[in-house]
Write a protein that holds these residues in place. Structure first.
Motif, PDB file in Angstrom:
ATOM      1  N   VAL A  67       5.991  -2.275  -8.670  1.00  0.00           N
ATOM      2  CA  VAL A  67       7.248  -2.912  -9.080  1.00  0.00           C
ATOM      3  C   VAL A  67       7.079  -3.770 -10.330  1.00  0.00           C
ATOM      4  CG1 VAL A  67       9.147  -4.409  -8.338  1.00  0.00           C
ATOM      5  CG2 VAL A  67       7.848  -3.144  -6.640  1.00  0.00           C
ATOM      6  N   ARG A  96      -1.572  -0.012 -12.683  1.00  0.00           N
ATOM      7  CA  ARG A  96      -1.010  -0.859 -11.622  1.00  0.00           C
ATOM      8  C   ARG A  96      -0.906  -2.258 -12.222  1.00  0.00           C
ATOM      9  NH1 ARG A  96      -4.121   0.317  -6.159  1.00  0.00           N
ATOM     10  NH2 ARG A  96      -2.879  -1.466  -5.442  1.00  0.00           N
ATOM     11  N   SER A  97      -1.411  -3.294 -11.531  1.00  0.00           N
ATOM     12  CA  SER A  97      -1.233  -4.622 -12.127  1.00  0.00           C
ATOM     13  C   SER A  97      -2.471  -5.128 -12.857  1.00  0.00           C
ATOM     14  CB  SER A  97      -0.802  -5.635 -11.062  1.00  0.00           C
ATOM     15  OG  SER A  97      -1.755  -5.687 -10.018  1.00  0.00           O
ATOM     16  N   GLN A  98      -3.594  -4.425 -12.705  1.00  0.00           N
ATOM     17  CA  GLN A  98      -4.811  -4.945 -13.340  1.00  0.00           C
ATOM     18  C   GLN A  98      -4.792  -4.799 -14.859  1.00  0.00           C
ATOM     19  OE1 GLN A  98      -4.693  -3.099 -10.568  1.00  0.00           O
ATOM     20  NE2 GLN A  98      -6.657  -2.978  -9.540  1.00  0.00           N
TER      21      GLN A  98
HETATM   22  O1  LIG Z   1       4.469  -5.460  -8.279  1.00  0.00           O
HETATM   23  C1  LIG Z   1       3.892  -4.747  -7.479  1.00  0.00           C
HETATM   24  O2  LIG Z   1       4.250  -3.570  -7.236  1.00  0.00           O
HETATM   25  C2  LIG Z   1       2.770  -5.313  -6.693  1.00  0.00           C
HETATM   26  O3  LIG Z   1       2.388  -6.530  -7.202  1.00  0.00           O
HETATM   27  C3  LIG Z   1       1.640  -4.387  -6.468  1.00  0.00           C
HETATM   28  O4  LIG Z   1       0.659  -4.483  -7.453  1.00  0.00           O
HETATM   29  P1  LIG Z   1      -0.584  -3.480  -7.404  1.00  0.00           P
HETATM   30  O5  LIG Z   1      -0.083  -2.133  -7.728  1.00  0.00           O
HETATM   31  O6  LIG Z   1      -1.558  -3.974  -8.419  1.00  0.00           O
HETATM   32  O7  LIG Z   1      -1.130  -3.550  -6.020  1.00  0.00           O
END
Ligand SMILES: O=C(O)[C@H](O)COP(=O)(O)O
Ligand SMILES: NC(=O)c1ccc[n+]([C@@H]2O[C@H](COP(=O)([O-])OP(=O)(O)OC[C@H]3O[C@@H](n4cnc5c(N)ncnc54)[C@H](O)[C@@H]3O)[C@@H](O)[C@H]2O)c1
Length: 526
Positions: free
Chosen positions: A74, A50-52
């Motif tokens: 996204v 994800r974004s981490q």
């Molecule tokens: O770009 C994204 O889809 C969002 O920022 C969601 O990020 P996340 O998957 O870390 O919640």
């Protein structure tokens, strides 16, 4: 067996299809440091984030098996796209799955800041009964939206239902589409000067960094409210703190920050006018399932060498163009592959000519397949993501032409590969009922399906040669499946194309080459 590493919390329900796949092994390990990831990534074919997880160049260099990085969401600003492209690692995202979740959070944040719900809640649970929280209504207010893509457009729709006037800016928003969704168009500064609420929904790019900064705060309506559920840095945080002190901004709601998580002394955290959430835009059960399903599907396609969409490090191909081009991808790759195997010497130019049905569309995705084919037997780690990059980095000139003459074929792809020693040309077409056919080699008309082991034998058109070739192969236990001869004139030079059931041993190829009237023999596999 493909190994997939899931290094961020991603919905188990969403990645169920990966668990179910018999050719995939899934390992979940969240919260790894860069060094920890570097230590294990070499075992994996795919990485899901994800974004981490920050997917750096170092991680990719250690990921020698890595074919695909899937972002369940996204934004791909946590992935070094350039490094991925150079290495031919396909980066895919799930652009649609969290649109509604983020749109709804944006709306919740707009209403929360209008009515100060978090501030009132805090006081109430703290034992105070403070009824002085006088908010504002959304009805008849002007909402400015910067970035009218998926999320921005959904926010606009909901704002209209709430009786808001919506003005938007997006470099790709046409007047027709704006009218359709009931949005007035304006420049950034026009919007900033008129809006009671502003919400941003762009990616963070050099152009959008500090899109709202001191010059914009200076022209804002006093008492306006600001929402950022897109990316930290689109709104200049320090300039906003100043604007709050000056009474320009009456309230702000931020889900994202320039640095995440923000430091404990970040000026937003103790400011009663600013409400904050820890990057929760996509955090709904539905969105997490959606993005995980989308990304798992794509990862499976890529691992299994099947067609896929949503590659972030490839230019997008509109569905209508993809429908036309996709059937030619295999043909293009085969033409490239044959030429790459038969042309002697280092390739310095590839000339592609499209004719017939193909002249009306942007054929660059097909060109990528052709170029990939030309180099696939020579360059390790080559794929359609890095094919053009690798060709250009080796100073290979790629020329694309379109012509109206297709020699009575409905469509025709002709490719010439040039080396210092020679030029080789192949033309292919898709024939209704017959599929992919190669219809020309150099100047010779032929008609064969390029599959398996092939022998291309250039010879002089004299009686007895075909028989001799057949006997020689038969004696050496090489079975001929199909045979084609192409020639321009009787008795002139000709080409023989044979499909054989197994590759011919080198001594057989040498013997063939030594036959009278045979000019050269080239063996290849497609
Ligand atoms: O770009 C994204 O889809 C969002 O920022 C969601 O990020 P996340 O998957 O870390 O919640
Ligand atoms: N908070 C969260 O958890 C969360 C969740 C999902 C998405 N996001 C972020 O929200 C943003 C928007 O997502 P989306 O799905 O709507 O993306 P999108 O690609 O559909 O829309 C982005 C729009 O921004 C426009 N844009 C680009 N540069 C611009 C500029 N200089 N000025 C105005 N508009 C510009 C683009 O033309 C595009 O239409 C992304 O940054 C995404 O990462 C955040």
């Amino acid at each position: 067996m493909y190994k997939v590493l899931v290094s961020d919390p991603i919905s188990d329900m969403g990645i169920q299809m990966l668990y179910d796949a018999t050719d995939v092994e899934v390992v979940k390990q969240s919260g790894l440091s860069e060094d920890e990831l570097i230590a294990i990534i070499g075992d994996y074919d795919a990485l899901l984030v994800r974004s981490q997880t920050k997917v750096t160049e170092k991680i990719m260099s250690a990921g020698t098996r890595l074919k695909v990085i899937g972002r369940a969401g996204v934004g791909v600003d946590n992935i070094d796209l350039e490094a991925a492209t150079k290495r031919g690692i396909i980066v895919i995202n799930a652009p649609d799955g969290n649109t509604i979740a983020t749109c709804e959070l944006t709306f919740a944040m707009m209403m929360s800041t209008a009515r100060m719900i978090p501030q009132a809640y805090k006081k109430t649970v703290g034992g105070e009964w403070d009824r002085k929280f006088i908010g504002v209504e959304l009805r008849n207010k002007t909402l400015g939206i910067l970035g009218m893509g998926r999320i921005g457009s959904e926010v606009a729709k909901r704002a209209k239902v709430f009786g808001m006037e919506v003005i938007g800016y997006d470099p790709f928003l046409t007047e027709e589409r704006a009218e359709k969704i009931g949005v007035k168009l304006g420049t950034v500064n026009e919007i900033v000067a008129q809006a009671d609420f502003i919400t941003v929904h762009t990616p963070l790019t050099p152009e959008t960094r500090h899109l709202i900064s001191k010059p914009q705060f200076d022209i804002m309506k006093k008492g306006m409210r600001l929402i950022n559920c897109a990316r930290g840095g689109i709104i200049d945080e320090m300039a906003m703190v100043e604007a709050i002190e000056q009474g320009i901004v009456a309230g702000a709601a931020f889900d994202v920050f320039e640095v995440e998580p923000p430091q404990q002394d970040h000026p937003f955290l103790n400011n009663p006018k600013v409400i904050v959430t820890p990057h929760l835009g996509a955090s709904t059960i539905e969105a997490q399932e959606n993005v995980a399903i989308d990304v798992s599907e794509e990862v499976l396609h890529i691992l299994r060498n099947e067609p896929f969409k949503n590659a972030v490090n490839l230019p997008p191909v509109p569905a209508n163009v993809l429908n036309i081009l996709q059937p030619y991808f295999g043909l293009g790759e085969k033409i490239g592959s044959i030429l790459g195997q038969i042309a002697q010497g280092a390739v310095y130019e590839i000339v592609v000519n499209y004719a017939g049905d193909l002249i009306d569309v942007d054929t660059s995705p097909l060109t990528r397949y052709i170029v990939k084919g030309v180099f696939e037997k020579q360059l390790e780690g080559l794929n359609i993501v890095n094919a053009m990059h690798l060709a250009k980095s080796r100073d290979v000139n790629i020329v694309v032409q379109k012509s109206n003459t297709s020699n009575s074929f409905t469509n025709l792809v002709t490719v010439t590969v040039k080396t210092k020693q020679e030029e080789k040309t192949l033309a292919g077409t898709l024939l209704a009922g017959y599929g992919e056919r190669i219809v020309r080699i150099d100047q010779y008309p032929v008609d064969f399906a390029a599959e398996g082991n092939l022998l291309l034998i250039s010879h002089n058109d004299k009686p007895g040669i075909i028989g001799r070739v057949g006997t020689l192969l038969g004696t050496n236990n090489v079975n001929i499946a199909t045979m084609q001869v192409g020639r321009k004139v009787i008795g002139g030079s000709a080409i023989m194309v044979l499909t054989i059931d197994k590759s011919a041993p080198s001594n057989v190829l040498d013997e063939l080459s030594e036959q009278a009237e045979i000019v050269n023999v080239r063996a290849l596999t497609v």
